[in-house]
Design a protein around this motif. Structure first.
Motif, PDB file in Angstrom:
ATOM      1  N   LEU A 118      16.698 -25.461 -71.361  1.00 51.61           N
ATOM      2  CA  LEU A 118      17.942 -24.780 -71.628  1.00 51.61           C
ATOM      3  C   LEU A 118      19.080 -24.725 -70.509  1.00 51.61           C
ATOM      4  N   SER A 119      20.158 -24.533 -71.050  1.00 52.07           N
ATOM      5  CA  SER A 119      21.215 -24.574 -69.869  1.00 52.07           C
ATOM      6  C   SER A 119      22.435 -24.006 -70.630  1.00 52.07           C
ATOM      7  N   PHE A 120      22.271 -22.595 -70.365  1.00 44.90           N
ATOM      8  CA  PHE A 120      23.342 -21.526 -71.083  1.00 44.90           C
ATOM      9  C   PHE A 120      23.840 -20.679 -69.964  1.00 44.90           C
ATOM     10  N   GLY A 121      24.001 -21.170 -68.595  1.00 43.26           N
ATOM     11  CA  GLY A 121      24.435 -20.281 -67.498  1.00 43.26           C
ATOM     12  C   GLY A 121      23.844 -19.137 -67.144  1.00 43.26           C
ATOM     13  N   GLU A 122      24.666 -18.102 -66.464  1.00 47.18           N
ATOM     14  CA  GLU A 122      23.788 -17.041 -65.916  1.00 47.18           C
ATOM     15  C   GLU A 122      23.500 -15.965 -67.145  1.00 47.18           C
ATOM     16  N   ILE A 175      24.841 -30.247 -58.042  1.00 49.55           N
ATOM     17  CA  ILE A 175      26.159 -30.221 -57.444  1.00 49.55           C
ATOM     18  C   ILE A 175      27.336 -31.289 -57.992  1.00 49.55           C
ATOM     19  N   MET A 176      28.317 -31.152 -58.040  1.00 52.58           N
ATOM     20  CA  MET A 176      29.349 -32.033 -58.397  1.00 52.58           C
ATOM     21  C   MET A 176      29.681 -32.647 -56.831  1.00 52.58           C
ATOM     22  N   ILE A 177      29.678 -34.009 -56.740  1.00 55.80           N
ATOM     23  CA  ILE A 177      29.774 -34.651 -55.435  1.00 55.80           C
ATOM     24  C   ILE A 177      31.694 -34.904 -55.615  1.00 55.80           C
ATOM     25  N   TYR A 188      32.347 -35.481 -59.442  1.00 54.01           N
ATOM     26  CA  TYR A 188      33.088 -34.631 -59.865  1.00 54.01           C
ATOM     27  C   TYR A 188      34.260 -35.825 -60.494  1.00 54.01           C
ATOM     28  N   ILE A 189      34.474 -35.399 -61.790  1.00 54.34           N
ATOM     29  CA  ILE A 189      35.638 -36.265 -62.484  1.00 54.34           C
ATOM     30  C   ILE A 189      36.615 -35.463 -62.749  1.00 54.34           C
ATOM     31  N   HIS A 190      37.972 -35.895 -62.570  1.00 53.02           N
ATOM     32  CA  HIS A 190      39.011 -35.320 -62.789  1.00 53.02           C
ATOM     33  C   HIS A 190      39.289 -35.074 -64.090  1.00 53.02           C
ATOM     34  N   MET A 244      19.067 -28.195 -74.406  1.00 55.97           N
ATOM     35  CA  MET A 244      20.205 -27.547 -74.961  1.00 55.97           C
ATOM     36  C   MET A 244      21.055 -26.929 -74.089  1.00 55.97           C
ATOM     37  N   GLN A 245      22.268 -27.451 -74.245  1.00 59.13           N
ATOM     38  CA  GLN A 245      23.219 -26.809 -73.047  1.00 59.13           C
ATOM     39  C   GLN A 245      24.397 -26.301 -73.909  1.00 59.13           C
ATOM     40  N   SER A 246      25.219 -25.648 -73.277  1.00 64.76           N
ATOM     41  CA  SER A 246      26.437 -25.047 -73.827  1.00 64.76           C
ATOM     42  C   SER A 246      27.582 -24.407 -72.712  1.00 64.76           C
ATOM     43  N   GLY A 247      28.728 -24.017 -72.804  1.00 64.01           N
ATOM     44  CA  GLY A 247      29.285 -23.142 -72.007  1.00 64.01           C
ATOM     45  C   GLY A 247      28.693 -21.769 -72.122  1.00 64.01           C
ATOM     46  N   GLU A 248      29.345 -21.067 -71.214  1.00 64.05           N
ATOM     47  CA  GLU A 248      28.587 -19.430 -71.093  1.00 64.05           C
ATOM     48  C   GLU A 248      28.993 -19.019 -72.223  1.00 64.05           C
ATOM     49  N   ASP A 249      28.417 -18.803 -73.526  1.00 63.73           N
ATOM     50  CA  ASP A 249      28.833 -18.496 -74.848  1.00 63.73           C
ATOM     51  C   ASP A 249      28.085 -17.359 -75.180  1.00 63.73           C
ATOM     52  N   TYR A 281      14.883 -24.773 -67.282  1.00 66.56           N
ATOM     53  CA  TYR A 281      16.272 -24.170 -67.115  1.00 66.56           C
ATOM     54  C   TYR A 281      16.894 -24.882 -66.222  1.00 66.56           C
ATOM     55  N   LEU A 282      18.220 -25.163 -66.749  1.00 67.65           N
ATOM     56  CA  LEU A 282      19.183 -25.962 -65.765  1.00 67.65           C
ATOM     57  C   LEU A 282      20.307 -25.055 -65.507  1.00 67.65           C
ATOM     58  N   ILE A 283      20.749 -24.818 -63.975  1.00 66.45           N
ATOM     59  CA  ILE A 283      21.795 -24.200 -63.804  1.00 66.45           C
ATOM     60  C   ILE A 283      22.277 -24.648 -62.304  1.00 66.45           C
ATOM     61  N   LYS A 284      23.337 -25.465 -62.572  1.00 69.34           N
ATOM     62  CA  LYS A 284      23.517 -26.058 -60.935  1.00 69.34           C
ATOM     63  C   LYS A 284      24.469 -25.066 -60.173  1.00 69.34           C
ATOM     64  N   HIS A 285      23.997 -25.096 -58.893  1.00 72.54           N
ATOM     65  CA  HIS A 285      24.742 -24.158 -58.115  1.00 72.54           C
ATOM     66  C   HIS A 285      26.040 -24.519 -57.539  1.00 72.54           C
ATOM     67  N   GLU A 286      26.292 -25.799 -57.949  1.00 73.04           N
ATOM     68  CA  GLU A 286      27.897 -26.570 -57.794  1.00 73.04           C
ATOM     69  C   GLU A 286      28.164 -26.807 -56.544  1.00 73.04           C
ATOM     70  N   THR A 287      27.961 -25.995 -55.424  1.00 71.37           N
ATOM     71  CA  THR A 287      28.387 -26.246 -54.024  1.00 71.37           C
ATOM     72  C   THR A 287      27.717 -24.894 -53.463  1.00 71.37           C
ATOM     73  N   TYR A 312      37.380 -26.827 -62.366  1.00 71.66           N
ATOM     74  CA  TYR A 312      37.279 -28.349 -62.736  1.00 71.66           C
ATOM     75  C   TYR A 312      37.000 -28.525 -64.079  1.00 71.66           C
ATOM     76  N   CYS A 313      36.576 -27.591 -64.925  1.00 69.34           N
ATOM     77  CA  CYS A 313      35.823 -27.915 -66.006  1.00 69.34           C
ATOM     78  C   CYS A 313      36.483 -27.460 -67.191  1.00 69.34           C
ATOM     79  N   GLY A 314      36.790 -28.720 -68.205  1.00 73.89           N
ATOM     80  CA  GLY A 314      37.511 -28.650 -69.515  1.00 73.89           C
ATOM     81  C   GLY A 314      37.306 -27.449 -70.437  1.00 73.89           C
ATOM     82  N   ILE A 344      33.974 -31.456 -70.856  1.00 75.81           N
ATOM     83  CA  ILE A 344      33.754 -31.108 -69.540  1.00 75.81           C
ATOM     84  C   ILE A 344      34.789 -31.867 -68.518  1.00 75.81           C
ATOM     85  N   TYR A 345      34.672 -33.041 -68.911  1.00 76.00           N
ATOM     86  CA  TYR A 345      35.614 -34.057 -68.474  1.00 76.00           C
ATOM     87  C   TYR A 345      36.075 -35.180 -69.492  1.00 76.00           C
ATOM     88  N   PRO A 346      37.192 -35.753 -69.322  1.00 72.43           N
ATOM     89  CA  PRO A 346      37.665 -36.857 -70.178  1.00 72.43           C
ATOM     90  C   PRO A 346      36.405 -37.861 -70.336  1.00 72.43           C
TER      91      PRO A 346
HETATM   92  N1  SAH Z   1      27.345 -23.317 -68.827  1.00 74.11           N
HETATM   93  C1  SAH Z   1      26.320 -24.058 -68.263  1.00 74.11           C
HETATM   94  C2  SAH Z   1      26.490 -25.519 -68.410  1.00 74.11           C
HETATM   95  C3  SAH Z   1      27.882 -26.079 -67.999  1.00 74.11           C
HETATM   96  S1  SAH Z   1      28.412 -27.590 -68.110  1.00 74.11           S
HETATM   97  C4  SAH Z   1      25.880 -23.692 -66.868  1.00 74.11           C
HETATM   98  O1  SAH Z   1      26.876 -22.753 -66.313  1.00 74.11           O
HETATM   99  O2  SAH Z   1      25.099 -24.021 -66.170  1.00 74.11           O
HETATM  100  C5  SAH Z   1      27.274 -28.339 -66.949  1.00 74.11           C
HETATM  101  C6  SAH Z   1      27.765 -29.122 -65.764  1.00 74.11           C
HETATM  102  O3  SAH Z   1      28.948 -29.729 -65.945  1.00 74.11           O
HETATM  103  C7  SAH Z   1      27.935 -28.107 -64.683  1.00 74.11           C
HETATM  104  O4  SAH Z   1      27.109 -27.525 -64.215  1.00 74.11           O
HETATM  105  C8  SAH Z   1      28.992 -28.716 -63.855  1.00 74.11           C
HETATM  106  O5  SAH Z   1      28.183 -29.317 -62.780  1.00 74.11           O
HETATM  107  C9  SAH Z   1      29.467 -30.174 -64.781  1.00 74.11           C
HETATM  108  N2  SAH Z   1      30.997 -30.331 -64.747  1.00 74.11           N
HETATM  109  C10 SAH Z   1      31.753 -29.480 -65.108  1.00 74.11           C
HETATM  110  N3  SAH Z   1      33.038 -29.914 -65.061  1.00 74.11           N
HETATM  111  C11 SAH Z   1      33.036 -31.031 -64.440  1.00 74.11           C
HETATM  112  C12 SAH Z   1      33.548 -32.205 -64.234  1.00 74.11           C
HETATM  113  N4  SAH Z   1      35.133 -32.028 -63.973  1.00 74.11           N
HETATM  114  N5  SAH Z   1      33.088 -33.229 -63.256  1.00 74.11           N
HETATM  115  C13 SAH Z   1      32.031 -33.469 -63.195  1.00 74.11           C
HETATM  116  N6  SAH Z   1      31.205 -32.519 -63.600  1.00 74.11           N
HETATM  117  C14 SAH Z   1      31.455 -31.582 -64.199  1.00 74.11           C
END
Ligand code: SAH
Length: 352
Positions: free
Chosen positions: A135-139, A198-200, A230-232, A105-110, A156-162, A68-70, A313-315
């Motif tokens: 911090l939100s740097f993933g796992e 989560i994303m809804i 969730y944003i397409h 501070m947030q980033s992709g898993e980098d 520390y922020l890490i969404k379990h997403e679903t 789902y993520c850009g 991450i989304y437009p």
């Molecule tokens: N690497 C970090 C941060 C990721 S980006 C991590 O893994 O936690 C932060 C959040 O963006 C993700 O956890 C996800 O819930 C959200 N995200 C990504 N793509 C999305 C989309 N298309 N619509 C809505 N939220 C999105």
């Protein structure tokens, strides 16, 4: 369909069946009551302050392929940037001078941001500035997360997403559902204030799984709960929605508000943001409505203007400037919500 019920008092926990009922109801009176009730719980446990966080997206590189993520690694449309320690510290200094008391501070898993690099950044911020560090740097491995905590990061922020294991597996190639949730437990053990979410309206997401998500937030004693739509993103392989509305929750603002309200009623004393993604969906009303349905936190984007549009991450078409426009953003927020912005760090203090 179950007969409509009024939201129960705060001393009674909503059952999974109650949660499902409120996720599915189409009775506007019942929803209005739910939001009002959640707002009362927020006031009772958290007071009126809106806690403003400064969100800095420090890198758009990501090694993952989340459908789902850009930022997904194989997306050629995303322009990649990284902020070096010097850029980050300069931006944090500006944010602190502006008035921010939390820097997230947030980033992709980098992997560019090694244990040492982040430790050095956190240490410098902790020493030089008066702000809570998130911090939100993933796992990352437990010892690394502990090190960053010891250097001064407190959130520390890490969404379990679903919480649906099959849906999780479909959306996250090469990732492990159990491992993601184990990180949340590790973070709690270390002593972080832990954010999940989560994303809804993810394609294929059932109402039942969202009820489970809310129960999970409570059971793991999550401190900050961010649930946005969730944003397409057309640059990703994921299609927009699953049409079957009876079975699958949709990415609509009303569902985001329901989940916000239910999270507040079930978890009571947690930090709940009016999410940035909700503002993208409903720019005029999103923050105001979430703040009157249980939310008490807002994030302003303090990523330097030269790079902020690349964290796709989304437009997104509108970009606020959390530094230059801080005063006006804060005033607008206070006017819309009719509540004051907090002046402290906005730590979660347990009250239950
Ligand atoms: N690497 C970090 C941060 C990721 S980006 C991590 O893994 O936690 C932060 C959040 O963006 C993700 O956890 C996800 O819930 C959200 N995200 C990504 N793509 C999305 C989309 N298309 N619509 C809505 N939220 C999105």
């Amino acid at each position: 369909m179950k007969k409509p019920t009024k939201p129960p008092p705060t001393n009674k926990t909503l059952s999974r069946e109650d949660l499902l009922h409120y996720l599915k109801t189409s009775d506007p009176k019942e929803l209005a009551d739910l939001y009002r009730f959640a707002d009362g719980v927020r006031k009772e446990y958290m007071g009126d302050d809106i806690h403003i966080r400064g969100l800095m997206n420090i890198s758009s590189y990501c090694s993952r392929e989340c459908l789902y993520c850009g930022l997904r690694n194989s997306n050629p449309a995303t322009i990649r940037y990284r902020m070096e320690e010097g850029d980050i510290l300069a931006a944090v200094e500006q944010a602190c001078e502006t008035g921010y008391k939390t820097i997230l501070m947030q980033s992709g898993e980098d992997e560019f941001y090694t244990e040492e690099k982040v430790a050095s950044i956190v240490r410098a911020i902790y020493k030089r500035f008066d702000a809570a560090i998130g911090l939100s740097f993933g796992e990352r491995p437990a010892p690394v997360l502990r090190r960053w905590f010891d250097e001064g990061a407190c959130r520390y922020l890490i969404k379990h997403e679903t919480s649906d294991p099959e849906l999780y597996a479909k959306l996250h190639p090469g990732m492990d559902y159990g491992k993601r949730q184990a990180v949340l437990v590790t973070l709690k053990e270390i002593g972080y204030q832990v954010g999940s979410g989560i994303m809804i309206g993810l394609p294929g997401q059932t109402y039942e799984s969202v009820a489970d998500d809310i129960v999970l937030f409570r059971d793991l004693d999550i401190d900050m709960i961010g649930c946005g739509p969730y944003i397409h993103n057309p640059e990703t392989p994921l299609k927009h929605t699953t049409p079957d509305r009876e079975r699958f929750i949709q990415p609509l603002d009303e569902y985001v508000l329901r989940v916000t309200a239910l999270n507040r009623i079930v978890t009571k004393d947690t930090m709940i943001p009016a999410t940035t993604a909700l503002n993208v969906l409903s720019p005029e009303t999103g923050a105001r409505d979430a703040l009157s349905a249980g939310a008490n936190v807002v994030m302003f984007d303090i990523t330097p203007t030269a790079v902020k549009k690349h964290y796709t991450i989304y437009p997104k078409t509108a970009f606020s400037d959390g530094i230059a426009d801080y005063t006006i953003l804060k005033k607008n927020l206070e006017a819309k919500a009719r509540r004051p912005a907090g002046t402290g760090y906005g730590h979660r203090e347990k009250k239950r």
